[in-house]
Design an enzyme around this catalytic site. Sequence first.
Site: not given
Length: 362
Positions: A91-92
């Site tokens: 995530y990112g």
Amino acid sequence: MALSMSTTTPSALFTPPIVSPIKIPKIPRVLWPWQKVKLGPMTVSPMGFGTWAWGNQLLWGYEESMDTELQQVFNLAVDNGINLFDTADSYGTGKLNGQSEKLLGRFIGEFEGQTQVRDNIVIATKFAAYPWRLTPNQFVNACKSSLDRLEVDQIGIGQLHWSTANYAPLQERALWDGLVAMYDKGLVRAVGVSNYGPKQLLKIHDYLKERGVPLSSAQVQFSLLSMGEEQIEIKSICDSLGIRLISYSPLGLGMLTGKYSPSNLPRGPRSFLFRQIIPGLEPLVISLKEIAEKRGKTVPQVAINWCICKGTIPIPGVKSVKQAEDNLGAIGWKLRANEVDDLEYAARQSPAKMVQNVFQTR
């Protein structure tokens, strides 16, 4: 900081300091009491918060200037009894890869509430089945990297983000062994999977059981937009084997919030998907709005509560205090049986269905 002064001080001589107004998030009052649920060896809130948006610039428009409000979201959630937060090592976007875990780690460390409350926070993170993670030890190292970003000694639930059975079946066994190893080493309290279909779910459950490792959770897309035969079969398997189903995208990426229409679509990549599905959701949206009005709730609260009524733990995504406040109103009450039936009937009458995650296996 609180200021105190003597009541004998003449008001005419007192000039109050000029300060900028502080916006204090309104805390909902409808949440307590509600019953927590078991998730493996842990006890968690009946709803968690998802953090996919925390660091994702492409789909959710994340900017680092949002971090202050994200911390307010985290504090508001924890102060109101939410102790389950879902994240992932992927995530990112771009240089912000892992940002979601980093933010959660920072927010936990800076939480100013009771130590017992902070210690009861359960982080469920997912480890990506990247093609270069070919051995159990590499998967264990991925877990250790998440521990560093989260700044914790042990992760609540370590989850395999997706199965490689469809395209790299030999890698799959190594990843399973990696889950076993991180559990045996005490790096995680429990293990789970994500995006596993019925057949693979049974296989990994049996394999882990032989190794003495219980499968505690299975995370899949599950909502009024995603309640097809396969999702129902997954739920049935989970119920029979004592696996807790975690439902991600309980609001269908926002399509079940009631705020979008064919003439009012979100910006960015979601608009293409919404354009295909929104026109076919009218029966379901009408039913959601009718029940929300009768119960004094919002449309998202009704949609999330349906997931809870089905025995799952929904993890709606949050990136603003306003969203968090609204989502918190989804717990502390339950839809009536006839309301659940009405929603499911309306969902079946709606021709549009959510596109399933391409990583979900059979």
